[in-house]
Design a protein around this motif. Structure first.
Motif, PDB file in Angstrom:
ATOM      1  N   GLU A   8      18.788  51.444 100.062  1.00  0.00           N
ATOM      2  CA  GLU A   8      19.162  52.842 100.291  1.00  0.00           C
ATOM      3  C   GLU A   8      19.131  53.584  98.955  1.00  0.00           C
ATOM      4  N   ASN A   9      18.389  54.715  98.933  1.00  0.00           N
ATOM      5  CA  ASN A   9      18.286  55.533  97.708  1.00  0.00           C
ATOM      6  C   ASN A   9      17.871  54.676  96.505  1.00  0.00           C
ATOM      7  N   ASN A  10      16.827  53.858  96.720  1.00  0.00           N
ATOM      8  CA  ASN A  10      16.245  53.018  95.670  1.00  0.00           C
ATOM      9  C   ASN A  10      17.164  51.905  95.182  1.00  0.00           C
ATOM     10  N   ASN A  11      18.273  51.671  95.880  1.00  0.00           N
ATOM     11  CA  ASN A  11      19.170  50.564  95.538  1.00  0.00           C
ATOM     12  C   ASN A  11      19.005  49.468  96.598  1.00  0.00           C
TER      13      ASN A  11
ATOM     14  N   GLN B 211      23.763  65.122 109.287  1.00  0.00           N
ATOM     15  CA  GLN B 211      25.037  64.627 108.771  1.00  0.00           C
ATOM     16  C   GLN B 211      24.824  63.647 107.630  1.00  0.00           C
ATOM     17  N   LEU B 212      23.796  62.804 107.739  1.00  0.00           N
ATOM     18  CA  LEU B 212      23.501  61.846 106.672  1.00  0.00           C
ATOM     19  C   LEU B 212      23.007  62.551 105.421  1.00  0.00           C
ATOM     20  N   ARG B 213      22.170  63.585 105.618  1.00  0.00           N
ATOM     21  CA  ARG B 213      21.685  64.332 104.452  1.00  0.00           C
ATOM     22  C   ARG B 213      22.835  65.011 103.719  1.00  0.00           C
ATOM     23  N   ASP B 214      23.804  65.531 104.473  1.00  0.00           N
ATOM     24  CA  ASP B 214      24.967  66.153 103.832  1.00  0.00           C
ATOM     25  C   ASP B 214      25.773  65.140 103.032  1.00  0.00           C
ATOM     26  N   GLY B 215      25.679  63.865 103.431  1.00  0.00           N
ATOM     27  CA  GLY B 215      26.394  62.818 102.708  1.00  0.00           C
ATOM     28  C   GLY B 215      25.616  62.245 101.544  1.00  0.00           C
ATOM     29  N   GLY B 216      24.437  62.820 101.240  1.00  0.00           N
ATOM     30  CA  GLY B 216      23.666  62.379 100.091  1.00  0.00           C
ATOM     31  C   GLY B 216      22.666  61.289 100.381  1.00  0.00           C
ATOM     32  N   VAL B 217      22.409  61.004 101.656  1.00  0.00           N
ATOM     33  CA  VAL B 217      21.451  59.962 102.018  1.00  0.00           C
ATOM     34  C   VAL B 217      20.063  60.584 102.124  1.00  0.00           C
ATOM     35  N   ASN B 218      19.076  59.904 101.535  1.00  0.00           N
ATOM     36  CA  ASN B 218      17.702  60.398 101.552  1.00  0.00           C
ATOM     37  C   ASN B 218      17.047  60.032 102.888  1.00  0.00           C
ATOM     38  N   VAL B 219      17.063  60.990 103.826  1.00  0.00           N
ATOM     39  CA  VAL B 219      16.509  60.782 105.160  1.00  0.00           C
ATOM     40  C   VAL B 219      15.237  61.612 105.298  1.00  0.00           C
ATOM     41  N   PRO B 220      14.138  61.033 105.821  1.00  0.00           N
ATOM     42  CA  PRO B 220      12.898  61.802 106.004  1.00  0.00           C
ATOM     43  C   PRO B 220      13.131  63.060 106.844  1.00  0.00           C
ATOM     44  N   ALA B 221      12.361  64.107 106.527  1.00  0.00           N
ATOM     45  CA  ALA B 221      12.564  65.400 107.181  1.00  0.00           C
ATOM     46  C   ALA B 221      12.254  65.363 108.667  1.00  0.00           C
ATOM     47  N   ASP B 222      11.360  64.496 109.112  1.00  0.00           N
ATOM     48  CA  ASP B 222      10.968  64.466 110.517  1.00  0.00           C
ATOM     49  C   ASP B 222      11.896  63.616 111.388  1.00  0.00           C
ATOM     50  N   VAL B 223      12.929  63.056 110.790  1.00  0.00           N
ATOM     51  CA  VAL B 223      13.865  62.208 111.541  1.00  0.00           C
ATOM     52  C   VAL B 223      15.057  63.044 111.972  1.00  0.00           C
TER      53      VAL B 223
ATOM     54  N   ILE C 123      31.579  47.442 106.550  1.00  0.00           N
ATOM     55  CA  ILE C 123      30.776  48.463 105.875  1.00  0.00           C
ATOM     56  C   ILE C 123      29.761  49.018 106.873  1.00  0.00           C
ATOM     57  N   TRP C 124      29.525  50.325 106.775  1.00  0.00           N
ATOM     58  CA  TRP C 124      28.508  50.979 107.621  1.00  0.00           C
ATOM     59  C   TRP C 124      27.187  51.032 106.863  1.00  0.00           C
ATOM     60  N   ILE C 125      26.114  50.641 107.541  1.00  0.00           N
ATOM     61  CA  ILE C 125      24.780  50.731 106.954  1.00  0.00           C
ATOM     62  C   ILE C 125      23.834  51.360 107.978  1.00  0.00           C
ATOM     63  N   LEU C 126      22.691  51.845 107.493  1.00  0.00           N
ATOM     64  CA  LEU C 126      21.678  52.446 108.369  1.00  0.00           C
ATOM     65  C   LEU C 126      20.654  51.388 108.753  1.00  0.00           C
ATOM     66  N   ASP C 127      20.424  51.270 110.043  1.00  0.00           N
ATOM     67  CA  ASP C 127      19.544  50.214 110.552  1.00  0.00           C
ATOM     68  C   ASP C 127      18.116  50.376 110.019  1.00  0.00           C
ATOM     69  N   ASP C 128      17.655  51.622 109.842  1.00  0.00           N
ATOM     70  CA  ASP C 128      16.288  51.864 109.384  1.00  0.00           C
ATOM     71  C   ASP C 128      16.063  51.441 107.938  1.00  0.00           C
ATOM     72  N   PHE C 129      17.136  51.269 107.178  1.00  0.00           N
ATOM     73  CA  PHE C 129      17.015  50.906 105.767  1.00  0.00           C
ATOM     74  C   PHE C 129      17.089  49.396 105.536  1.00  0.00           C
ATOM     75  N   ILE C 130      17.177  48.628 106.624  1.00  0.00           N
ATOM     76  CA  ILE C 130      17.163  47.167 106.501  1.00  0.00           C
ATOM     77  C   ILE C 130      15.713  46.701 106.440  1.00  0.00           C
TER      78      ILE C 130
END
Length: 562
Positions: free
Chosen positions: A57-60, A78-90, A111-118
């Protein structure tokens, strides 16, 4: 002949169908609610697979080990507001709640994680889960076993082999050894030493009572001192046994590799059980499930009530309901018999009946405040002054406990028993009474041998309703006796065996405590569902027992009603 709509309506058939539909809907809702509670609660004990994933996530990029607990859809904005780099078309992404354990090393269990970033995900057979007495679950790879600090077995690979199976079997043997020693420690601490401490306290109170009465007979004091010396010698011997057992149980330790590659070490004595969920078949998981379920029903709680079992809460709930039923039944029946059979039917009697019916609608917390003020502080304080002066200033009955909780709930439910008993007495034909009196029986004999036995099914109905309400009450118990964690059960082997002055645990309060007071919300949530389902089951079993008694009485006295 075809019936018109108007005639069909006037016949009352629509209302029959409406009532049947309402009952069906209610049954579906009840069954659905219980099914939801059962699935979310009892499903917690099934051993979930452990996932090893590379999360970026975010190059980490980090390696993560844990259980997938929950998945929910989250808006991308909501994820973008939290600082997560989410593609514009999602527009939405799945968020996964992972139970990563190892709280003593990572600071959090979940811990909460995003499934697409696995990026990579696997379920290695060598990943093990360990349930610990403190710090929650541990997840990682078993690396070595140490005895008194010396390594006795080790394995550093990631593929299962015969060497790893030998290491794992040795690990299980040492866990079993530690559990046996823990049982011995528990038997000494809570059993033998607990009994000694209890008797020492009784000797202290006995000696204090002699001093208050200004008894000068030295023989009585010498007898107390001699018995105290025996108990102290026995206590010292048990302390030596405990020291040896603690040294023995802390002999073994293990090292394990966690998600970040770090090797950590902890005692085998801290582990309740360890298992390989990814390597377990259906049979193994089923056995594990029932073992966990049995632990939940029979063991004491641990980890701020978010782990372990709830046996003390089950025990306290059932014991309190039994004592409450023993108190409320005779009092409610006597009151109903007097109002129906002896009291002059007039204005005063009608007022009393109205008052009884109104009492049934008083909020339960009001009964709790009354119980605390009258039963605990006033009545209990005076009992201490009269019978337990040697224990003061520490209160004996002048503090919340099992007795006052049972009496408070008996007072809360007595209107139900009175109303049900009166209805049962009303249904008994007058001819039965007159026939008994005509045969020479007195009014009291008629009541005791004819009327009350025939009304016993109605009395049991009142008791059933009282049990159903009392078992689920929480608010008054918070004031008159229930606690978060009771060190011992109110019924044990120490004289007088049933300790009515002792505080106790309760399933209803346990649900409140775990659900709203737990510092680990995610770990507590499934236990709230499981405990709620168990509370419903306990109430159902108590009610079914009472219903069985009622049905037996109904069959027994059916001939008298004909």
């Amino acid at each position: 002949m075809r019936q018109s709509f108007t005639e069909w309506t006037k016949s009352g058939a629509p209302w029959v169908w409406l009532n049947a539909g309402a009952v069906a809907i209610c049954m579906i809702m009840v069954v659905g609610l219980l099914s939801l509670i059962a699935v979310r609660g009892l499903g917690h004990f099934w051993p979930a697979d452990i996932v090893q994933a590379e999360y970026k996530e975010n190059n980490n990029s980090i390696r993560m080990i844990g259980e997938r607990v929950q998945v929910q859809e989250v808006a991308a904005e909501q994820l973008r507001d939290g600082g997560v780099n989410v593609p514009a078309d999602v527009e939405t992404m799945d968020r996964v709640l992972m139970k990563i354990g190892n709280r003593d090393h990572g600071g959090t269990d979940f811990i909460w994680i995003l499934d697409d970033f696995i990026e990579e995900s696997s379920k290695p057979e060598m990943l093990f889960a360990a349930e610990r007495r403190e710090w929650g679950n541990f997840y990682g790879y078993l690396r070595s076993i140490k005895e008194s600090g010396n390594e006795v077995a080790a394995y550093d690979g990631y593929e299962k082999s015969a060497d790893y199976e030998a290491l794992w079997n040795e690990f299980q043997n040492r866990i079993e050894r530690a559990e046996m020693i823990h049982d011995q420690i528990k038997d000494i601490e809570k059993g033998k030493i607990g009994s000694i401490n209890y008797e020492l306290e009784r000797l202290r109170l006995k000696e204090r009572a002699l001093q208050l009465k200004e008894v000068t007979d030295t023989a009585k004091y010498a007898e107390i001192d001699a018995r105290r010396a025996e108990l102290n010698a026995e206590y010292e011997g048990l302390q030596g046994e405990l020291l040896d057992l603690y040294n023995a149980v802390n002999r073994d330790s293990i090292t394990a590799e966690i998600a970040n590659g770090k090797i950590v070490e902890f005692k085998v004595a801290h582990i309740v059980r360890a298992f390989l969920p990814n390597d377990m078949g259906l049979g193994g998981k089923t056995g594990h499930y029932f073992a966990k379920l049995w632990e939940f029903l029979s063991d004491d709680p641990r980890e701020a009530n978010t782990e372990g079992g709830i046996f003390p809460a089950i025990y306290g709930t059932v014991l309190m309901v039994i004592i409450m039923s023993v108190m409320v039944t005779p009092f409610g029946v006597v009151a109903a018999v007097y109002l129906r059979e002896y009291a002059k039917q007039g204005f005063v009697t009608r007022v009393i009946r109205i008052a009884v019916n109104n009492l049934a609608g008083v909020p339960s917390i009001v009964y709790g405040v009354f119980g605390l003020g009258f039963f605990v502080y006033f009545l209990g304080g005076h009992i201490d002054d009269a019978f337990f002066a040697e224990a003061k200033p520490a209160p004996t009955f002048g503090t919340p406990g099992l007795l006052w909780a049972s009496i408070t709930l008996a007072l809360l439910t007595v209107p139900v028993v009175i109303v049900a008993t009166e209805e049962g007495l009303t249904r008994i034909p007058r001819a039965v009474r007159e026939g008994s009196l005509a045969l020479g029986a007195t009014k009291f004999e008629t009541l005791m041998k004819i009327v009350i036995p025939m009304a016993s099914p109605a009395i049991m109905t009142g008791v059933i309703l009282a049990i159903a309400r009392a078992a689920g009450e929480v608010a008054p118990l918070m004031l008159v006796g229930v606690v978060k964690l009771a060190p011992s059960l109110p019924l044990d082997g120490n004289y007088p065996f049933l300790h009515l002055d002792q505080k106790f645990m309760h399933l209803g309060f346990h649900i409140y405590d775990v659900g709203f007071q737990s510092p680990n919300v995610e770990a507590a949530r499934p236990l709230v569902y499981a405990t709620a389902f168990l509370l419903v089951a306990v109430i159902a079993m108590l009610n079914l027992s009472a219903i069985q008694i009622r049905n037996h009485l109904r069959e027994k006295y059916k001939a008298l009603e004909m």
